[in-house]
Scaffold this motif. Structure first.
Motif, PDB file in Angstrom:
ATOM      1  N   TYR A  22       0.851  -1.192   0.000  1.00  0.00           N
ATOM      2  CA  TYR A  22       0.000   0.000   0.000  1.00  0.00           C
ATOM      3  C   TYR A  22       0.886   1.241   0.000  1.00  0.00           C
ATOM      4  O   TYR A  22       0.652   2.177  -0.752  1.00  0.00           O
ATOM      5  N   VAL A  29       5.964  12.934  -3.948  1.00  0.00           N
ATOM      6  CA  VAL A  29       5.936  14.388  -4.012  1.00  0.00           C
ATOM      7  C   VAL A  29       6.773  14.793  -5.218  1.00  0.00           C
ATOM      8  O   VAL A  29       7.920  14.367  -5.324  1.00  0.00           O
TER       9      VAL A  29
ATOM     10  N   LEU B 174       3.993   2.577  15.292  1.00  0.00           N
ATOM     11  CA  LEU B 174       4.451   3.510  14.252  1.00  0.00           C
ATOM     12  C   LEU B 174       3.526   3.453  13.037  1.00  0.00           C
ATOM     13  O   LEU B 174       3.206   4.471  12.432  1.00  0.00           O
ATOM     14  N   LEU B 175       3.086   2.235  12.697  1.00  0.00           N
ATOM     15  CA  LEU B 175       2.206   2.078  11.536  1.00  0.00           C
ATOM     16  C   LEU B 175       0.883   2.809  11.762  1.00  0.00           C
ATOM     17  O   LEU B 175       0.330   3.407  10.833  1.00  0.00           O
ATOM     18  N   CYS B 178       0.867   6.297  10.787  1.00  0.00           N
ATOM     19  CA  CYS B 178       0.888   6.567   9.342  1.00  0.00           C
ATOM     20  C   CYS B 178      -0.495   6.918   8.819  1.00  0.00           C
ATOM     21  O   CYS B 178      -0.630   7.489   7.740  1.00  0.00           O
ATOM     22  N   ASN B 183       1.173  13.816   6.640  1.00  0.00           N
ATOM     23  CA  ASN B 183       2.415  13.136   6.275  1.00  0.00           C
ATOM     24  C   ASN B 183       3.176  13.987   5.271  1.00  0.00           C
ATOM     25  O   ASN B 183       2.649  14.986   4.779  1.00  0.00           O
ATOM     26  N   PRO B 184       4.418  13.620   4.952  1.00  0.00           N
ATOM     27  CA  PRO B 184       5.253  14.490   4.119  1.00  0.00           C
ATOM     28  C   PRO B 184       4.607  14.876   2.795  1.00  0.00           C
ATOM     29  O   PRO B 184       4.881  15.939   2.257  1.00  0.00           O
ATOM     30  N   GLY B 185       3.763  14.003   2.220  1.00  0.00           N
ATOM     31  CA  GLY B 185       3.172  14.331   0.933  1.00  0.00           C
ATOM     32  C   GLY B 185       1.803  14.984   1.062  1.00  0.00           C
ATOM     33  O   GLY B 185       1.253  15.482   0.086  1.00  0.00           O
ATOM     34  N   VAL B 187      -0.865  13.407   1.449  1.00  0.00           N
ATOM     35  CA  VAL B 187      -1.862  12.568   0.778  1.00  0.00           C
ATOM     36  C   VAL B 187      -2.568  11.708   1.814  1.00  0.00           C
ATOM     37  O   VAL B 187      -1.975  11.365   2.835  1.00  0.00           O
ATOM     38  N   PRO B 188      -3.843  11.378   1.581  1.00  0.00           N
ATOM     39  CA  PRO B 188      -4.508  10.473   2.510  1.00  0.00           C
ATOM     40  C   PRO B 188      -3.840   9.105   2.493  1.00  0.00           C
ATOM     41  O   PRO B 188      -3.667   8.507   1.428  1.00  0.00           O
ATOM     42  N   ARG B 189      -3.407   8.645   3.669  1.00  0.00           N
ATOM     43  CA  ARG B 189      -2.661   7.394   3.738  1.00  0.00           C
ATOM     44  C   ARG B 189      -3.430   6.431   4.631  1.00  0.00           C
ATOM     45  O   ARG B 189      -3.822   6.810   5.736  1.00  0.00           O
ATOM     46  N   PHE B 190      -3.643   5.231   4.194  1.00  0.00           N
ATOM     47  CA  PHE B 190      -4.335   4.198   4.977  1.00  0.00           C
ATOM     48  C   PHE B 190      -5.678   4.686   5.505  1.00  0.00           C
ATOM     49  O   PHE B 190      -6.076   4.347   6.614  1.00  0.00           O
ATOM     50  N   THR B 191      -6.378   5.526   4.731  1.00  0.00           N
ATOM     51  CA  THR B 191      -7.644   6.047   5.253  1.00  0.00           C
ATOM     52  C   THR B 191      -8.830   5.250   4.721  1.00  0.00           C
ATOM     53  O   THR B 191      -9.921   5.341   5.272  1.00  0.00           O
ATOM     54  N   PHE B 192      -8.624   4.486   3.672  1.00  0.00           N
ATOM     55  CA  PHE B 192      -9.667   3.630   3.096  1.00  0.00           C
ATOM     56  C   PHE B 192     -10.961   4.403   2.855  1.00  0.00           C
ATOM     57  O   PHE B 192     -12.053   3.911   3.091  1.00  0.00           O
ATOM     58  N   GLY B 442       5.503   8.401  16.655  1.00  0.00           N
ATOM     59  CA  GLY B 442       5.524   8.100  15.224  1.00  0.00           C
ATOM     60  C   GLY B 442       5.687   9.300  14.312  1.00  0.00           C
ATOM     61  O   GLY B 442       6.587   9.326  13.461  1.00  0.00           O
ATOM     62  N   GLU B 446       8.865   9.997  11.831  1.00  0.00           N
ATOM     63  CA  GLU B 446       8.751  10.083  10.377  1.00  0.00           C
ATOM     64  C   GLU B 446       9.250  11.419   9.864  1.00  0.00           C
ATOM     65  O   GLU B 446       9.982  11.475   8.876  1.00  0.00           O
TER      66      GLU B 446
END
Lengths: 163, 501
Positions: A22, A29, B174-175, B178, B183-185, B187-192, B442, B446
C-alpha cells in the motif's frame, strides 16, 4: 483469546506486507525522491521480518523467563484457573462502548449510560440492589461533571439532562 | 531569580491549588484500588485537563501519578495485592512485615521513602534537563531521528517479554501513526476512504483504550480481590527517621537507579521497583532476610519507583520521548496546552518549567499528610466493590475520549478498538507500552526520517556522519542486537555446563 505465536506472527507479517505494498503505491511528491511512501515501506519491512521471527518461535525464551518470574510472585489464588467463559466476558466493555457510539445520539447520554452501567455492573457480579441505583445515579453524576464543570454538552436524545 | 518568582506566582494560584489537592485525593484513591494503575489514573484525567490552565493541567498529572504510585503500596502491605504494578516487586516483603505485626512501619517506609525518592527525582530533573537542553539545541534532524530510534529501542529492551514481540508492537504503533493526511506528501494514507481516518488516530483515545478500557476488560476475567479488614494502625511515621539514618546507602542507590530507569524511554516505575529490589538483595549483607519482612529492600524499591516518576519527564520535556507510560500521556497534554516539548521549552517557557519543578516538590511534600489520611481510610476506599467502580470507569473512558476529541463519536470507536487490541496483545505477550511509544512518537520519527533523507538526497551515509548522531546510531544498533548477545551468552554457558557434567 490466546493465539498461538504462529497465528499472531503470520498476522503481523501479513499486515507488514500490506503496509509495504500500500505504501509503495502512494503518489510521490513531485521533484523529491522521498515522500509519504518511505516510512510505511520501512515499517512494513520491519513487521514482515518480526512476524517471520515470531512464527519460528525466536525470542520465545525471553517470554518464558518473564512468565516464570510473574508466576513466582503471584499468590496461589491468582493462579487458580477461572472458567473459560470468563475470558469471553472481556469482550463486553468494548461491545458496550460500541453500543454507546451507535445509540447515544438517538437515545441520549443518560439512558445509554444507564444501560451500560447496569449491564457492566451485573457482569461484575453485582446484586440488582447495587446495580440499579448505580445505573440511575452514576450517569447523572457524570453528566453533571461534564456539563457544569467541563462544559461538554453530552447528547440529550429522548431524555435530556433536566437542568 | 525573576523567573523563579514568576514561577511561584504561577503555581500558587487558586485554580492550581484546587487542582493539586483534588488530583492528590484522586490519585491516592485510584492507586489504592487493586487493578487500577497510575497510568490509568493519568489517562482518565486527560479530559479534565483539557479545560484547565496549562500549569493546572500539568499539576494534576504530576500530583495524581505520584500519589497513585505511593498508594499502590497500601493494598500491597495490607492484602498482598499490589494496587499498581509498580508495587508488585516488593508486595511480598511489605506483607511479610504486616504479618509480623509491623504494618505501620511497612506503610511508613512506603510513604516516607516514596516522598524522599520523589524529591530526589525532581532534583535530578532540575539538574539534568537544562544541561541536556543546551546540548540538544545543536541537534539536527539526524540526531533527533537517532535519539527517537534509541528511545523506541529502549522501550522494547525493557519490556518483560520477547524482544521480537516488543519490536513488532513498537512497529505497529508507528504504523498506526501513518494513518491520515498528516504526512510528508499530504496525501490520505491508509484512510480507506473514511473521513474520520483523514485526521489520523489521536494518541489520547488510543491510550485511554489501551490503559483504561483494557484494565476493565482484564478485571472481568479475574477474581474480585479480598477486602481489607478494618485494623487499628499506630503512628505511621514513627521510626522512619531512624531507618533513614540506618540505610542511607540503600536509599541513595534506590534513588539513583530510579532516576536512571525513569530517564530511559518506556521504562517506568514498575521496572525501577523490580530492578532496585533485586539490586538491594544482591548487595545486601543479609540477603537471607529478604522476603521475611525486612525493611532494606522495601526502602530501596519504594524510593526507586517514585524517583523514576520525575526523571521520566526529562526526555519527555526535551525531546517529546516519553520516559514512561505516564509521560506518554503527559506529552499529549503538553502539546494540547501549547507547551510543545523541545529544548527551547527551557528558554522560552522557563517559568513554566520552574513551576513544574515546584509542583513536583510540593506534590511530594503533601504526599506525607495526605498519604497518612489515605492509609487510615484505606479499608473504606479499597472496600468499594469492583462492580461499582469498573462500570463508572468504563463510562469515563467513553465520555472522556468523546470530549477530548471535540465531541466526536469516532473517538469512542477508537477507545473500543484499542481496548480490545491492547487486551489481546497483552494476553499474547506483546507489550502494549512499546506500541504506545510508537503511537506517541511516530509522527516525530517520520518527520525527522524523511527530512533527513531529503537533505541527504536519499543517501543513508549522512545519518552516521556527525559525531553525536554516529554515537546515537551505534547505541541504537547495540540495543537492537543486545537480546541476540545475551541469548548467545546464556546458550554458551548452558553448553559449557552440559559439557562439564
Amino acid at each position: 483469546m490466546l493465539l498461538s505465536d504462529r497465528i499472531s506472527g503470520s498476522a503481523i507479517a501479513a499486515l507488514g506486507a500490506v503496509a509495504f505494498f500500500y505504501g509503495s503505491k502512494l503518489p510521490p511528491v513531485p521533484g523529491q525522491q522521498v515522500g509519504p511512501s518511505a516510512f510505511p515501506m520501512v515499517i512494513g519491512t520491519g513487521l514482515v521480518i518480526c512476524g517471520g521471527l515470531i512464527v519460528f518461535g525466536i525470542g520465545r525464551h525471553f517470554e518464558e523467563v518473564a512468565e516464570a518470574d510473574v508466576a513466582h510472585h503471584a499468590t496461589p489464588e491468582e493462579l487458580a484457573p477461572l472458567p473459560a467463559w470468563r475470558n469471553w466476558l472481556a469482550l463486553l466493555p468494548p461491545a458496550l462502548l460500541a453500543f454507546y457510539a451507535l445509540a447515544s445520539e438517538t437515545l441520549g447520554f443518560l439512558p445509554t449510560a444507564a444501560i451500560m452501567v447496569l449491564v457492566a455492573s451485573l457482569a461484575f457480579g453485582a446484586k440488582p440492589k447495587l446495580a440499579v441505583p448505580l445505573a440511575i445515579i452514576a450517569p447523572f453524576a457524570i453528566n453533571l461533571i461534564f456539563l457544569k464543570l467541563l462544559r461538554v454538552p453530552l447528547p440529550g436524545g429522548i431524555l435530556p439532562f433536566p437542568w | 531569580m525573576d523567573t523563579v518568582i514568576k514561577a511561584f506566582g504561577l503555581v500558587f494560584q487558586f485554580d492550581v491549588m484546587v487542582a493539586v489537592v483534588a488530583s492528590a485525593f484522586y490519585g491516592l484513591t485510584v492507586g489504592a484500588l487493586p487493578g487500577l494503575s497510575a497510568t490509568m489514573a493519568t489517562a482518565l484525567l486527560v479530559p479534565v485537563t483539557f479545560y484547565l490552565s496549562p500549569i493546572a493541567a500539568v499539576a494534576t498529572i504530576i500530583t495524581a501519578s505520584a500519589m497513585a504510585i505511593f498508594s499502590g503500596d497500601i493494598p500491597g502491605c495490607l492484602l498482598r495485592i499490589p494496587g499498581t504494578p509498580a508495587s508488585a516487586a516488593y508486595t511480598d516483603e511489605a506483607y511479610a512485615m504486616t504479618r509480623k505485626g509491623q504494618a505501620e512501619t511497612a506503610l511508613g517506609i512506603c510513604l516516607w521513602f516514596s516522598a524522599l525518592g520523589g524529591i530526589a527525582g525532581t532534583l535530578s530533573l532540575m539538574l539534568i534537563a537544562p544541561l541536556l537542553a543546551e546540548m540538544a539545541l545543536s541537534f539536527s534532524t539526524y540526531e533527533n531521528f537517532w535519539l527517537a530510534m534509541l528511545g523506541l529501542m529502549c522501550s522494547t529492551l525493557v519490556a518483560r517479554s520477547s524482544p521480537i514481540k516488543a519490536i513488532a508492537a513498537m512497529l505497529l504503533g508507528l504504523l498506526i501513526t501513518c494513518i491520515g493526511i498528516d504526512n510528508p506528501g499530504g496525501v490520505p494514507r491508509f484512510t480507506f476512504g473514511s473521513t474520520d481516518l483523514l485526521g489520523g488516530i489521536e494518541p489520547i483515545p488510543a491510550l485511554v483504550g489501551v490503559f483504561a478500557l483494557a484494565e476493565v476488560m482484564r478485571a472481568l476475567t479475574e477474581r474480585e480481590p479480598p477486602k481489607i479488614e478494618n485494623r487499628k494502625l499506630g503512628s505511621i511515621l514513627k521510626g522512619q527517621w531512624q531507618l533513614t539514618k540506618e540505610y542511607p546507602k540503600q536509599q541513595t542507590r534506590g534513588n539513583i537507579v530510579g532516576i536512571i530507569i525513569g530517564v530511559l524511554p518506556g521504562a517506568g516505575a514498575d521496572m525501577a521497583a523490580w530492578v532496585s529490589y533485586a539490586m538491594s538483595k544482591r548487595f545486601s549483607k543479609t540477603p537471607e532476610k529478604f522476603g521475611t519482612g525486612h525493611p532494606e529492600g522495601l526502602i530501596e524499591a519504594g524510593a526507586s519507583n517514585n524517583a523514576s516518576l520525575a526523571s521520566g519527564w526529562v526526555p519527555a520535556l526535551l525531546f517529546g520521548i516519553p520516559g514512561d507510560t505516564i509521560t506518554a500521556i503527559a506529552i499529549g497534554v503538553l502539546y494540547m496546552k501549547g507547551l510543545n516539548p523541545g529544548p527551547s521549552l527551557f528558554t522560552t517557557q522557563a517559568e513554566s518549567m520552574y513551576a513544574l519543578y515546584i509542583i513536583f516538590i510540593l506534590g511530594n511534600i503533601i504526599m506525607i499528610p495526605f498519604g497518612i489520611i489515605m492509609i487510615r481510610l484505606a479499608s473504606k476506599v479499597v472496600g468499594a466493590p469492583r462492580s461499582a467502580v469498573m462500570p463508572v470507569i468504563m463510562i469515563f473512558c467513553a465520555v472522556g475520549a468523546f470530549a477530548t476529541a471535540g465531541n466526536n463519536l469516532f473517538a469512542v470507536w477508537c477507545v473500543a478498538f484499542f481496548g480490545l487490541f491492547g487486551f489481546v496483545m497483552e494476553k499474547n505477550g506483546y507489550p502494549v507500552a512499546a506500541m504506545v511509544l510508537g503511537i506517541v512518537m511516530g509522527t516525530m520519527v517520520e518527520q525527522n526520517f524523511v527530512t533527513s533523507l531529503i537533505k541527504s538526497d536519499g543517501s543513508v551515509l549522512p545519518f552516521f556522519d556527525r559525531p553525536v548522531s554516529s554515537v546515537l546510531a551505534a547505541m541504537t544498533f547495540a540495543a537492537l542486537l543486545w537480546p541476540v548477545f545475551s541469548w548467545t551468552r546464556e546458550w554458551l554457558r548452558g553448553r559449557s555446563r552440559t559439557v562439564a557434567a
